[in-house]
Write an enzyme that holds these catalytic residues in place. Structure first.
Site, PDB file in Angstrom:
ATOM      1  N   HIS A 155      67.868  66.330 -12.388  1.00  0.00           N
ATOM      2  CA  HIS A 155      67.598  66.819 -11.032  1.00  0.00           C
ATOM      3  C   HIS A 155      68.566  66.126 -10.086  1.00  0.00           C
ATOM      4  CE1 HIS A 155      65.131  68.605  -7.796  1.00  0.00           C
ATOM      5  NE2 HIS A 155      65.543  67.540  -7.120  1.00  0.00           N
ATOM      6  N   CYS A 156      69.352  66.915  -9.376  1.00  0.00           N
ATOM      7  CA  CYS A 156      70.373  66.371  -8.481  1.00  0.00           C
ATOM      8  C   CYS A 156      69.919  66.524  -7.033  1.00  0.00           C
ATOM      9  CB  CYS A 156      71.708  67.084  -8.690  1.00  0.00           C
ATOM     10  SG  CYS A 156      73.024  66.485  -7.599  1.00  0.00           S
ATOM     11  N   PRO A 157      69.676  65.424  -6.312  1.00  0.00           N
ATOM     12  CA  PRO A 157      69.260  65.552  -4.907  1.00  0.00           C
ATOM     13  C   PRO A 157      70.361  66.114  -4.010  1.00  0.00           C
ATOM     14  CG  PRO A 157      69.673  63.255  -5.472  1.00  0.00           C
ATOM     15  CD  PRO A 157      69.744  64.027  -6.757  1.00  0.00           C
ATOM     16  N   ASN A 161      68.162  70.527  -6.259  1.00  0.00           N
ATOM     17  CA  ASN A 161      67.736  71.426  -7.326  1.00  0.00           C
ATOM     18  C   ASN A 161      67.972  70.751  -8.669  1.00  0.00           C
ATOM     19  OD1 ASN A 161      66.722  73.699  -8.532  1.00  0.00           O
ATOM     20  ND2 ASN A 161      68.405  75.049  -7.976  1.00  0.00           N
TER      21      ASN A 161
END
Length: 330
Positions: A155-157, A161
């Site tokens: 999960h990439c802030p 997403n």
């Protein structure tokens, strides 16, 4: 005694564990309408910061370096190239943020759905108790998206997403284009400093009547010395020298930081695609249960069939193929 990592998931094939009649759906915090968007405060803030930093670089490159320059060919070529890369980077960011990464439908752990799989004796299906879903193989639950994501990498802030099966291409393009505009900006800042420092030093020497071969006293009066030097700043920047230096130093720091970060992310993503092993699978050292394919086939599975310029376009959607019912069975 060591316990195999898959031992704890074997219980998921037991009928009393599935309990489809007791499935309670969690609150829907995923897509809004027909658009996928995660309502996470940290992710939204990081996405806004990402856009702000790109627009800041755009401002410095255009209004500090290119527009004041009298070399129109240099300005036009670099302006078009930088703006094109920045546009593709922001477009890739939007696609990575607003594309469903491969979320498994909520609440599909129903009796009807399980019966439709036509399970044979000994076959295993996995149920996620958090989102009440029958998970396909290689799917993992994301605590931020509150969904199970197929081939979830992480999960990439910064894109607010998950990076999964459906949006990994856009995330790879985002890291690639950010790395390219960072490198381009650093190169332009280097040329800008060299050009302006050289011209500024030359003008100062000429203002005092000193050439490279002369070491005599300045050929100007004492009154002229007290007057501020009129160095041509229109070629270097339309801002004052201190402001220009601060803006360029901040751009250098931003460009260097993002060049290193996105280059590393781009490299790890390409390696993950070529080995067909997600970041989570590498961290958990999960047993490989899927067929091994060539690196080229793995690349085409992410970017689309066949190879084309669409691989570099965030507007070209790769063909993911039809859903396979056997993906839920191990």
């Amino acid at each position: 005694m060591l316990v195999p990592t898959h031992h704890f998931r074997d219980i998921e094939r037991e009928p009393e564990y599935l309990q489809p009649e007791q499935c309670i759906l969690p609150p829907d915090t995923g897509p809004v309408g027909t658009m996928w968007f995660i309502r996470d405060g940290c992710g939204i803030a990081c996405a806004i910061v990402t856009w702000f930093l790109v627009l800041y670089a755009e401002f410095v490159v255009l209004f500090v370096m290119l527009i004041p320059s009298r070399d129109y060919v240099y300005s036009v070529i670099n302006g078009i190239l930088f703006n094109l890369l920045a546009f593709l980077a922001l477009a890739s960011h939007c696609r990575a943020m607003l594309t469903d990464p491969g979320a498994v439908p909520k609440g599909n752990a129903t009796k009807e759905f399980i019966e439709s799989l036509q399970l044979k004796p000994g076959q295993v299906v996995y149920k996620c108790p958090k989102c009440c879903s029958i998970k396909p193989d290689r799917a993992h639950h994301c605590s931020v998206c509150k969904r199970c994501i197929r081939k979830m990498d992480h999960h990439c802030p910064w894109v607010n997403n998950c990076v999964g099966e459906n949006n990994q291409k856009y995330f790879v393009l985002f890291t690639m284009y950010i790395a390219l505009i960072s490198l381009h900006a650093l190169i332009m800042v280097g040329f800008h400093f060299l050009h302006c420092f050289e011209e500024d030093w030359t003008n100062r020497l000429q203002a005092f009547g000193v050439t490279k071969k002369e070491t005599a006293e300045p050929k100007v009066s004492h009154q002229e010395k007290k007057q501020p030097l009129k160095v041509s700043s229109t070629e270097c920047s339309s801002f004052s020298p201190p402001t220009t230096v601060i803006l360029l130093i901040l751009l250098c720091f931003e460009g260097l930081l993002f060049l290193i970060f996105t280059s590393v992310m781009f490299g790890t993503q390409v390696h993950s695609i070529c080995t067909d092993e997600t970041g989570i699978e590498q961290l958990k050292k999960e047993e490989r249960r899927w067929a091994k394919k060539t690196k080229w086939m793995n690349m085409k599975a992410v970017f689309g069939h066949p190879f084309s310029l669409g691989w570099a376009s965030p507007f070209a959607t790769p063909d993911q193929g039809k859903a396979d019912p056997s993906q839920y069975v191990v």
